[in-house]
Design a protein around this motif. Structure first.
Motif, PDB file in Angstrom:
ATOM      1  N   GLN A 140     -56.498  29.932  -9.219  1.00  0.00           N
ATOM      2  CA  GLN A 140     -55.847  29.490 -10.452  1.00  0.00           C
ATOM      3  C   GLN A 140     -54.752  28.466 -10.155  1.00  0.00           C
ATOM      4  N   PHE A 141     -53.979  28.749  -9.118  1.00  0.00           N
ATOM      5  CA  PHE A 141     -52.903  27.835  -8.727  1.00  0.00           C
ATOM      6  C   PHE A 141     -53.473  26.482  -8.317  1.00  0.00           C
ATOM      7  N   TYR A 142     -54.557  26.526  -7.550  1.00  0.00           N
ATOM      8  CA  TYR A 142     -55.173  25.273  -7.089  1.00  0.00           C
ATOM      9  C   TYR A 142     -55.804  24.511  -8.251  1.00  0.00           C
ATOM     10  N   ALA A 143     -56.382  25.263  -9.195  1.00  0.00           N
ATOM     11  CA  ALA A 143     -57.026  24.618 -10.339  1.00  0.00           C
ATOM     12  C   ALA A 143     -56.043  23.764 -11.126  1.00  0.00           C
ATOM     13  N   VAL A 144     -54.775  24.198 -11.143  1.00  0.00           N
ATOM     14  CA  VAL A 144     -53.751  23.448 -11.866  1.00  0.00           C
ATOM     15  C   VAL A 144     -53.102  22.396 -10.975  1.00  0.00           C
ATOM     16  N   PHE A 145     -52.515  22.842  -9.873  1.00  0.00           N
ATOM     17  CA  PHE A 145     -51.737  21.918  -9.048  1.00  0.00           C
ATOM     18  C   PHE A 145     -52.578  21.168  -8.015  1.00  0.00           C
ATOM     19  N   GLY A 146     -53.708  21.735  -7.649  1.00  0.00           N
ATOM     20  CA  GLY A 146     -54.579  21.026  -6.706  1.00  0.00           C
ATOM     21  C   GLY A 146     -55.123  19.745  -7.302  1.00  0.00           C
ATOM     22  N   GLN A 147     -55.343  19.774  -8.616  1.00  0.00           N
ATOM     23  CA  GLN A 147     -55.823  18.571  -9.292  1.00  0.00           C
ATOM     24  C   GLN A 147     -54.753  17.477  -9.293  1.00  0.00           C
ATOM     25  N   SER A 148     -53.509  17.899  -9.179  1.00  0.00           N
ATOM     26  CA  SER A 148     -52.410  16.926  -9.212  1.00  0.00           C
ATOM     27  C   SER A 148     -52.259  16.163  -7.903  1.00  0.00           C
ATOM     28  N   MET A 149     -52.874  16.656  -6.834  1.00  0.00           N
ATOM     29  CA  MET A 149     -52.679  16.034  -5.527  1.00  0.00           C
ATOM     30  C   MET A 149     -53.171  14.585  -5.508  1.00  0.00           C
ATOM     31  N   TRP A 150     -54.419  14.397  -5.977  1.00  0.00           N
ATOM     32  CA  TRP A 150     -54.957  13.035  -6.033  1.00  0.00           C
ATOM     33  C   TRP A 150     -54.183  12.196  -7.053  1.00  0.00           C
ATOM     34  N   ILE A 151     -53.746  12.857  -8.134  1.00  0.00           N
ATOM     35  CA  ILE A 151     -52.947  12.159  -9.138  1.00  0.00           C
ATOM     36  C   ILE A 151     -51.674  11.612  -8.508  1.00  0.00           C
ATOM     37  N   ILE A 152     -51.018  12.445  -7.697  1.00  0.00           N
ATOM     38  CA  ILE A 152     -49.764  12.029  -7.068  1.00  0.00           C
ATOM     39  C   ILE A 152     -49.992  10.868  -6.112  1.00  0.00           C
ATOM     40  N   VAL A 153     -51.066  10.935  -5.317  1.00  0.00           N
ATOM     41  CA  VAL A 153     -51.371   9.848  -4.385  1.00  0.00           C
ATOM     42  C   VAL A 153     -51.607   8.552  -5.152  1.00  0.00           C
ATOM     43  N   GLY A 154     -52.471   8.638  -6.190  1.00  0.00           N
ATOM     44  CA  GLY A 154     -52.767   7.453  -6.985  1.00  0.00           C
ATOM     45  C   GLY A 154     -51.554   6.941  -7.722  1.00  0.00           C
ATOM     46  N   SER A 155     -50.792   7.850  -8.303  1.00  0.00           N
ATOM     47  CA  SER A 155     -49.625   7.448  -9.075  1.00  0.00           C
ATOM     48  C   SER A 155     -48.530   6.867  -8.194  1.00  0.00           C
ATOM     49  N   LEU A 156     -48.399   7.402  -6.999  1.00  0.00           N
ATOM     50  CA  LEU A 156     -47.371   6.908  -6.085  1.00  0.00           C
ATOM     51  C   LEU A 156     -47.616   5.440  -5.745  1.00  0.00           C
ATOM     52  N   ILE A 157     -48.873   5.125  -5.433  1.00  0.00           N
ATOM     53  CA  ILE A 157     -49.239   3.742  -5.128  1.00  0.00           C
ATOM     54  C   ILE A 157     -49.090   2.867  -6.366  1.00  0.00           C
ATOM     55  N   ALA A 158     -49.640   3.364  -7.494  1.00  0.00           N
ATOM     56  CA  ALA A 158     -49.586   2.596  -8.735  1.00  0.00           C
ATOM     57  C   ALA A 158     -48.147   2.411  -9.207  1.00  0.00           C
ATOM     58  N   PHE A 159     -47.334   3.448  -9.044  1.00  0.00           N
ATOM     59  CA  PHE A 159     -45.948   3.413  -9.494  1.00  0.00           C
ATOM     60  C   PHE A 159     -45.156   2.324  -8.782  1.00  0.00           C
ATOM     61  N   VAL A 160     -45.254   2.297  -7.460  1.00  0.00           N
ATOM     62  CA  VAL A 160     -44.498   1.309  -6.686  1.00  0.00           C
ATOM     63  C   VAL A 160     -44.948  -0.104  -7.039  1.00  0.00           C
ATOM     64  N   ILE A 161     -46.268  -0.326  -7.085  1.00  0.00           N
ATOM     65  CA  ILE A 161     -46.796  -1.657  -7.395  1.00  0.00           C
ATOM     66  C   ILE A 161     -46.384  -2.095  -8.793  1.00  0.00           C
ATOM     67  N   SER A 162     -46.578  -1.211  -9.782  1.00  0.00           N
ATOM     68  CA  SER A 162     -46.283  -1.583 -11.167  1.00  0.00           C
ATOM     69  C   SER A 162     -44.788  -1.801 -11.398  1.00  0.00           C
ATOM     70  N   GLN A 163     -43.942  -1.005 -10.735  1.00  0.00           N
ATOM     71  CA  GLN A 163     -42.499  -1.161 -10.912  1.00  0.00           C
ATOM     72  C   GLN A 163     -42.011  -2.489 -10.325  1.00  0.00           C
ATOM     73  N   LEU A 164     -42.559  -2.854  -9.177  1.00  0.00           N
ATOM     74  CA  LEU A 164     -42.165  -4.125  -8.562  1.00  0.00           C
ATOM     75  C   LEU A 164     -42.631  -5.304  -9.416  1.00  0.00           C
ATOM     76  N   ILE A 165     -43.823  -5.169 -10.002  1.00  0.00           N
ATOM     77  CA  ILE A 165     -44.320  -6.214 -10.899  1.00  0.00           C
ATOM     78  C   ILE A 165     -43.461  -6.260 -12.164  1.00  0.00           C
ATOM     79  N   ASP A 166     -43.150  -5.080 -12.703  1.00  0.00           N
ATOM     80  CA  ASP A 166     -42.369  -4.980 -13.928  1.00  0.00           C
ATOM     81  C   ASP A 166     -41.019  -5.659 -13.790  1.00  0.00           C
ATOM     82  N   VAL A 167     -40.312  -5.358 -12.714  1.00  0.00           N
ATOM     83  CA  VAL A 167     -38.968  -5.918 -12.551  1.00  0.00           C
ATOM     84  C   VAL A 167     -39.026  -7.428 -12.332  1.00  0.00           C
ATOM     85  N   SER A 168     -40.061  -7.898 -11.635  1.00  0.00           N
ATOM     86  CA  SER A 168     -40.195  -9.337 -11.405  1.00  0.00           C
ATOM     87  C   SER A 168     -40.467 -10.085 -12.710  1.00  0.00           C
ATOM     88  N   VAL A 169     -41.382  -9.546 -13.519  1.00  0.00           N
ATOM     89  CA  VAL A 169     -41.711 -10.177 -14.797  1.00  0.00           C
ATOM     90  C   VAL A 169     -40.521 -10.110 -15.752  1.00  0.00           C
TER      91      VAL A 169
END
Length: 236
Positions: free
Chosen positions: A122-151
Motif C-alpha cells: 500500500q505504501f509503495y502503491a502511493v509513494f512508489g509512484q512518486s519516485m519517477w515523478i520526482i526524478v522527472g519533475s526535478l529535471i523539468a523543474f530546474v530547466i523550466s525555472q531557468l527558462i522562466d527567469v530568463s524570459v
C-alpha cells in the motif's frame, strides 16, 4: 546580585529578540514567499503519482499546486531579482532530491507486520509512484525555472516596470511548455505507464491548464505586487 541578574537577563533577552526577528521587512517577505514556493513544489512531487481525468483528458493531480509556484516565482522575480529566483530554485531542487532519498529509504524499510495500518504494498502503491515523478519533475523543474527567469527578465528589461502581465504570462507560456512534456515523458511515458498518444494528450492538457491558471492569476500578481510594495515602503 539582583541588579547583575537583571542586567544579564536584559542582554540575553535582547540577543534572543535580535536572533528571532528579521533585520528588514524585505527579508521577512522573502522567507514567506520562499516557504510558499518550496512547500507547493515538494507537495506537487508527492501527490503527482495520481492521474485525474477532466472530460476526455488525463493529467497528474500534482499539477494543482504549480500555479501557486508560478505566482510566488513572479513575485520573487519582481522584488529579489534573477539571482534570488535562481538560488531559490536550486535550493528547492536540493530539497526535492532530499525528499526522494527519504522516500527511497521509507519504501525499503519493512512495515511492522500486523501492527502498521499501512503495509508495504500500500505504501509503495502511493509513494512508489512518486519516485519517477520526482526524478522527472526535478529535471523539468530546474530547466523550466531557468527558462522562466530568463524570459521574465528579457521582457522586464524591454518594458521596465510596466506590463507586469506580459513578463509573468510570457515567461509561463514558454517555461511550462518544456516542463509539461519533460515531467510526463520521464515520469509516465519512458517507464511505460502510458502510451505515446496519452503522453501527448496529457502533456498538452497539463500545459493548457497551467497556462489558463497563470492567466487567471494575473490579478493576484498585481495584488501581491501592490501589497508587497506597500508593505516594504513602510520601512523607508
Amino acid at each position: 546580585k539582583i541588579w547583575v541578574f537583571l542586567f544579564y537577563r536584559k542582554i540575553i533577552y535582547s540577543h534572543t529578540q535580535n536572533v528571532c526577528m528579521f533585520k528588514t521587512k524585505k527579508e521577512f517577505v522573502f522567507v514567506i514567499l520562499a516557504g510558499i514556493f518550496i512547500t507547493n513544489a515538494v507537495v506537487a512531487e508527492l501527490i503527482g503519482g495520481k492521474l485525474i481525468q477532466i472530460g476526455p483528458f488525463v493529467m497528474s493531480i500534482g499539477i494543482l499546486p504549480w500555479p501557486v509556484v508560478f505566482l510566488t516565482t513572479d513575485l520573487i522575480n519582481e522584488y529579489f531579482g534573477e539571482k534570488g529566483v535562481r538560488k531559490l530554485s536550486f535550493i528547492t531542487a536540493g530539497l526535492i532530491a532530499y525528499a526522494f532519498i527519504i522516500l527511497l529509504l521509507a519504501i525499503n524499510v519493512p512495515a511492522a507486520k500486523g501492527i502498521s495500518p499501512v503495509n508495504d504494498s500500500q505504501f509503495y502503491a502511493v509513494f512508489g509512484q512518486s519516485m519517477w515523478i520526482i526524478v522527472g519533475s526535478l529535471i523539468a523543474f530546474v530547466i523550466s525555472q531557468l527558462i522562466d527567469v530568463s524570459v521574465f527578465w528579457y521582457f522586464k528589461n524591454k518594458t521596465g516596470e510596466q506590463k507586469i502581465w506580459l513578463r509573468t504570462t510570457g515567461s509561463t507560456v514558454i517555461s511550462q511548455l518544456f516542463d509539461s512534456f519533460i515531467v510526463l515523458g520521464i515520469a509516465f511515458w519512458l517507464p511505460g505507464k502510458i502510451n505515446f498518444e496519452t503522453f501527448i494528450s496529457s502533456a498538452l492538457t497539463g500545459y493548457v491548464f497551467k497556462l489558463s491558471i497563470a492567466v487567471l492569476l494575473t490579478p493576484l500578481i498585481y495584488l501581491g505586487h501592490h501589497l508587497i510594495k506597500k508593505y516594504l515602503s513602510e520601512e523607508q
